[in-house]
Design an enzyme around this catalytic site. Structure first.
Site, PDB file in Angstrom:
ATOM      1  N   ASP A   1      63.532  34.189  40.962  1.00 30.72           N
ATOM      2  CA  ASP A   1      62.526  34.119  40.060  1.00 30.72           C
ATOM      3  C   ASP A   1      62.754  34.958  38.670  1.00 30.72           C
ATOM      4  O   ASP A   1      63.582  35.618  38.627  1.00 30.72           O
ATOM      5  CB  ASP A   1      61.364  34.852  40.910  1.00 30.72           C
ATOM      6  CG  ASP A   1      59.916  34.898  40.085  1.00 30.72           C
ATOM      7  OD1 ASP A   1      59.597  34.016  39.316  1.00 30.72           O
ATOM      8  OD2 ASP A   1      59.363  35.825  40.172  1.00 30.72           O
ATOM      9  N   SER A   2      61.796  34.939  37.718  1.00 33.33           N
ATOM     10  CA  SER A   2      61.743  35.789  36.620  1.00 33.33           C
ATOM     11  C   SER A   2      61.676  37.374  37.089  1.00 33.33           C
ATOM     12  O   SER A   2      61.957  38.201  36.242  1.00 33.33           O
ATOM     13  CB  SER A   2      60.677  35.518  35.696  1.00 33.33           C
ATOM     14  OG  SER A   2      59.381  35.544  36.275  1.00 33.33           O
TER      15      SER A   2
ATOM     16  N   CYS B   1      60.096  30.110  40.905  1.00 34.55           N
ATOM     17  CA  CYS B   1      59.246  30.408  39.655  1.00 34.55           C
ATOM     18  C   CYS B   1      58.627  28.917  39.109  1.00 34.55           C
ATOM     19  O   CYS B   1      59.664  28.094  39.022  1.00 34.55           O
ATOM     20  CB  CYS B   1      60.257  31.064  38.700  1.00 34.55           C
ATOM     21  SG  CYS B   1      59.523  31.326  37.088  1.00 34.55           S
TER      22      CYS B   1
ATOM     23  N   GLU C   1      51.073  42.633  37.555  1.00 39.74           N
ATOM     24  CA  GLU C   1      52.151  43.479  37.520  1.00 39.74           C
ATOM     25  C   GLU C   1      51.507  44.973  37.364  1.00 39.74           C
ATOM     26  O   GLU C   1      52.044  45.943  37.996  1.00 39.74           O
ATOM     27  CB  GLU C   1      52.757  43.161  36.086  1.00 39.74           C
ATOM     28  CG  GLU C   1      53.443  41.738  36.080  1.00 39.74           C
ATOM     29  CD  GLU C   1      54.726  42.027  36.602  1.00 39.74           C
ATOM     30  OE1 GLU C   1      55.595  43.138  36.330  1.00 39.74           O
ATOM     31  OE2 GLU C   1      55.403  41.015  37.080  1.00 39.74           O
TER      32      GLU C   1
ATOM     33  N   CYS D   1      51.575  29.659  40.081  1.00 35.50           N
ATOM     34  CA  CYS D   1      52.586  30.841  39.400  1.00 35.50           C
ATOM     35  C   CYS D   1      52.737  31.634  40.732  1.00 35.50           C
ATOM     36  O   CYS D   1      51.794  31.975  41.179  1.00 35.50           O
ATOM     37  CB  CYS D   1      51.729  31.499  38.589  1.00 35.50           C
ATOM     38  SG  CYS D   1      52.515  33.030  37.982  1.00 35.50           S
TER      39      CYS D   1
ATOM     40  N   HIS E   1      53.067  34.676  40.930  1.00 28.10           N
ATOM     41  CA  HIS E   1      52.277  36.098  40.776  1.00 28.10           C
ATOM     42  C   HIS E   1      50.948  35.755  41.660  1.00 28.10           C
ATOM     43  O   HIS E   1      50.359  36.717  41.993  1.00 28.10           O
ATOM     44  CB  HIS E   1      52.035  36.591  39.651  1.00 28.10           C
ATOM     45  CG  HIS E   1      53.188  37.420  38.968  1.00 28.10           C
ATOM     46  ND1 HIS E   1      54.534  36.797  39.193  1.00 28.10           N
ATOM     47  CD2 HIS E   1      53.307  38.758  38.747  1.00 28.10           C
ATOM     48  CE1 HIS E   1      55.370  37.757  38.421  1.00 28.10           C
ATOM     49  NE2 HIS E   1      54.673  38.941  38.045  1.00 28.10           N
TER      50      HIS E   1
HETATM   51  N1  DGL Z   1      57.394  33.678  37.993  1.00 25.49           N
HETATM   52  C1  DGL Z   1      56.706  33.071  36.777  1.00 25.49           C
HETATM   53  C2  DGL Z   1      56.012  31.627  37.171  1.00 25.49           C
HETATM   54  O1  DGL Z   1      55.815  31.338  38.339  1.00 25.49           O
HETATM   55  C3  DGL Z   1      55.467  34.034  36.351  1.00 25.49           C
HETATM   56  C4  DGL Z   1      55.886  35.032  35.671  1.00 25.49           C
HETATM   57  C5  DGL Z   1      56.562  35.006  34.389  1.00 25.49           C
HETATM   58  O2  DGL Z   1      55.771  34.415  33.509  1.00 25.49           O
HETATM   59  O3  DGL Z   1      58.030  35.038  34.244  1.00 25.49           O
HETATM   60  O4  DGL Z   1      55.544  30.825  36.628  1.00 25.49           O
END
Ligand code: DGL
Length: 307
Positions: free
Chosen positions: A10-11, A73, A152, A201, A203
């Site tokens: 993931d990011s 992600c 976050e 997403c 998060h």
């Molecule tokens: N992990 C990203 C997603 O699921 C969200 C956070 C980001 O913008 O990197 O889209």
């Protein structure tokens, strides 16, 4: 040599909500997780840039002896799932199709909402995935980028178990400003009478209680983590690839950013201690094989071509 693991990336920290579900469903499977926190967030970035990140991280995971890759992600899945499926020699699963499938199964009035980052929503990936499963379902989408910052911020400020965030007990989420913002984002979806809302997403599962409160009890809140974990299990079963190892399961966690912070915050999202987090320098990721570079330079994939 260690037995082959499930590779997940993931990011940053959000994908640990997916890793957590995979570990719950498949407790004996070794995992390697990479959070690209040094380049997070992906949501506002150009999809072409995100495509490159996906190829870089997928190549790194392949070099770590993985038997399957999960793009945990939504933005990265929307940007590059089919590219990754072409480039890598192991199966690659994303989180968009599982979430779309759960929504199609949940909706009764055939009106589904989806929220995500700007990159995910603008790619149209969820609308396409839902249409491919059931062309009679209408999708209403809204980009809700500030929700990523709020999660976050919540993780950094809060110290208790992450379940407190899920129960909306954290003051980050009960501040009136959160609800004002959430109503601005979600009211158009409510006006369109959606009966299911995909949290598009990684998060957002951490905000599901608060989002559910704004949407109302009638609306099913859908996170793709469970459906993704089920798909991982089905894929391993079909391929006869369940881990045969005896002894304690090895779960490795790595980040391109600060390892101490990743361990502290990530342990809360994952629900148990991550242990020593490995550091993967960006320079190590940026070295691509000739075939991966070629695939990247071959032009837009089906996802971006349709965006
Ligand atoms: N992990 C990203 C997603 O699921 C969200 C956070 C980001 O913008 O990197 O889209």
């Amino acid at each position: 040599m260690e037995p082959a693991a499930i590779g997940i990336f993931d990011s940053g920290l959000g994908g640990l909500t997916v890793a957590r579900e995979i570990a719950r469903v498949l407790p004996d499977e070794p995992l390697v997780y990479l959070g690209d926190t040094a380049r997070c967030p992906y949501g506002p970035k150009d999809l072409a840039e995100v495509r490159r990140f996906v190829v870089e991280i997928g190549s790194w995971l392949e070099s770590q002896n993985v038997k399957l890759i999960v793009i945990a992600c939504n933005t990265a899945t929307a940007a590059a799932l089919s590219l990754a499926q072409q480039v890598f020699s192991v199966p690659v699963l994303g989180v968009v199709e599982p979430g779309a499938r759960a929504a199609v199964m949940a909706t009764r009035n055939r009106r589904v909402g989806v929220i995500g980052t700007v990159g995910t929503i603008e790619s149209g990936a969820y609308s396409r995935a839902v249409r491919a499963l059931d062309a009679g379902v209408t999708v209403f989408s809204a980009a809700t980028p500030r929700f990523v910052d709020i999660v976050e911020e919540g993780l950094r400020r809060d110290v208790g178990p992450v379940e407190d965030l899920l129960a909306s007990a954290s003051d980050v989420f009960i501040r009136p400003s959160f609800y004002e913002l959430a109503r601005d984002y979600l009211d158009p979806l409510k006006r369109n009478d959606v009966d299911s809302l995909i949290l598009g997403c990684t998060h957002f599962p951490l905000l599901s209680a608060a989002i559910g409160q704004v949407m109302g009890v009638r609306v099913h809140i859908i996170s793709s983590a469970e459906e993704t974990a089920r798909e991982v299990a089905e894929t391993l079963e079909r391929r006869g690839q369940f881990s045969q190892a005896n002894g304690p399961v090895v779960r490795r966690f790595a980040t391109t950013g600060d390892t101490t912070e990743f361990e502290r915050l990530g342990s809360r999202v994952f629900g148990s201690p991550l242990g020593a987090v490995e550091q993967v320098p960006l320079e190590e990721l940026e070295v691509l094989s000739p075939s991966a570079s070629l695939a990247l330079s071959a032009g837009p994939t089906e996802e971006t071509a349709c965006a």
